[in-house]
Design an enzyme around this catalytic site. Sequence first.
Site, PDB file in Angstrom:
ATOM      1  N   HIS A 267      -0.346  36.565 -31.218  1.00 39.92           N
ATOM      2  CA  HIS A 267      -1.364  36.108 -30.368  1.00 39.92           C
ATOM      3  C   HIS A 267      -2.174  36.815 -30.039  1.00 39.92           C
ATOM      4  O   HIS A 267      -2.466  38.014 -30.041  1.00 39.92           O
ATOM      5  CB  HIS A 267      -0.611  36.117 -28.422  1.00 39.92           C
ATOM      6  CG  HIS A 267      -1.100  34.215 -28.465  1.00 39.92           C
ATOM      7  ND1 HIS A 267      -2.350  34.860 -28.042  1.00 39.92           N
ATOM      8  CD2 HIS A 267      -0.751  33.282 -28.879  1.00 39.92           C
ATOM      9  CE1 HIS A 267      -3.077  32.830 -27.468  1.00 39.92           C
ATOM     10  NE2 HIS A 267      -1.935  32.536 -27.815  1.00 39.92           N
ATOM     11  N   ASP A 318       4.999  29.195 -30.222  1.00 42.93           N
ATOM     12  CA  ASP A 318       6.094  28.531 -30.884  1.00 42.93           C
ATOM     13  C   ASP A 318       7.422  28.499 -31.195  1.00 42.93           C
ATOM     14  O   ASP A 318       8.169  27.926 -31.580  1.00 42.93           O
ATOM     15  CB  ASP A 318       5.376  28.567 -32.450  1.00 42.93           C
ATOM     16  CG  ASP A 318       3.888  27.391 -32.325  1.00 42.93           C
ATOM     17  OD1 ASP A 318       3.729  26.058 -31.886  1.00 42.93           O
ATOM     18  OD2 ASP A 318       3.043  28.170 -32.272  1.00 42.93           O
TER      19      ASP A 318
END
Length: 382
Positions: A267, A318
Amino acid sequence: MTNTAKPSASSSAAGLRGVAAATSSISDVNGEKGELIYQGYNIHDLAEHATFEEVVFLLWNKRLPNRAELAELEQSLKASYAIPAELVALIKQFPREADPIDVLRTAISALEFYDSNSRDISREKSLKTAIRLTAQFPTIVAAADRIRRGLEPIEPDPALSIASSFLYLLRGEKPSERDARIFDVCLTLHADHELNASTFTARVVAGTLADMYAAVTAAIGALSGPLHGGANTNVMKTLLEIGSVENVEPYVKQALQEKRKMMGFGHAVYKTEDPRATHLRQFSKEVGEAAGDTKWYEMSRKVEAVMMREKGLFPNVDFFSASTYYMMGIPLDLYTPIFAVSRISGWTAHVLEQYANNRLIRPRADYTGPAYPQAWLPLEQR
Ligand SMILES: CC(C)(COP(=O)(O)OP(=O)(O)OC[C@H]1O[C@@H](n2cnc3c(N)ncnc32)[C@H](O)[C@@H]1OP(=O)(O)O)[C@@H](O)C(=O)NCCC(=O)NCCS
């Protein structure tokens, strides 16, 4: 020589990492602590206690609604579920094999034609547009899926919440309480995330004083990329390709050796567990157990363990949403549109905030082109 002094785009700021490009009250991400905050509320509290509709009110109004305010918003949303017949007719003309996220992008761009208030960006009118968009995203995604399957879209039922309505319009039957609740929390978890790429896109477009449909259409385009909202579909494709728990270890090792990225990991801001993944991991387990098939959950846990050991990378939002949606029977290519069904609440909140205190967003670039001045050569001398 450039004519104005400008701070250099140092390599550490590549991709604008760590640069605060706006002020916003809507959400905050603490990458070190793994915290996500909407208007002062921790995402864990909202996931546990709030409905998505309460979260929508919070994002738009900087505070939680009281009972009457929530009822009023729910009523306005429900009254806006139905989409124009012209839009349904238009979607029927799209190629059956069109990617649903592109269908959504084109449909939202066209939706503007059927809103006589679209150009009015006053807060009062923009809120109405935000309600319309938030109510109609699920209807459009579900209608487009049915149309490509050769089915007629279903009439929305105004008794249902946004989460239940979406599952009903998609599947043709009312969802179980468990599915409705899990999906509702999924919407809450994806609702906003500070200046992610699609939200920044929406703000840049709104900053030109273009209308909300233009901002949101552009945001859907940004969301569709594999490094942003496109990652969840690719996670499930990877899991299907891996095929078994035993194959996880060799597959991931080979992917990393070939310098391929494992979708759903890493991320730009979180350096620890993405707090949204904490809930989605649990949902993946729950829906797997309810369906009597925990294979995808178990494979996901194994991928998670190998990625941590090999790269020290945590799963992002996700990763576990993929196996959760898969076990809910949602087609793979709808995962990104579903992200949009939730994120429309955040995009519209940011557009409202941008309009309320607007300045055109116009950064500079460090020039790296040929040295100036170049001598002009006529065509025949080049
Ligand atoms: C999200 C993402 C774009 C963040 O990117 P970033 O902050 O620019 O980080 P980088 O891409 O520079 O990655 C830093 C390092 O970690 C590695 N890395 C990051 N994510 C990785 C992944 N998913 N799989 C394998 N390695 C990864 C990079 O290869 C790089 O390693 P290196 O320093 O040896 O070259 C990136 O982690 C990614 O592409 N993830 C996969 C796509 C995804 O899940 N997107 C959804 C985000 S919510």
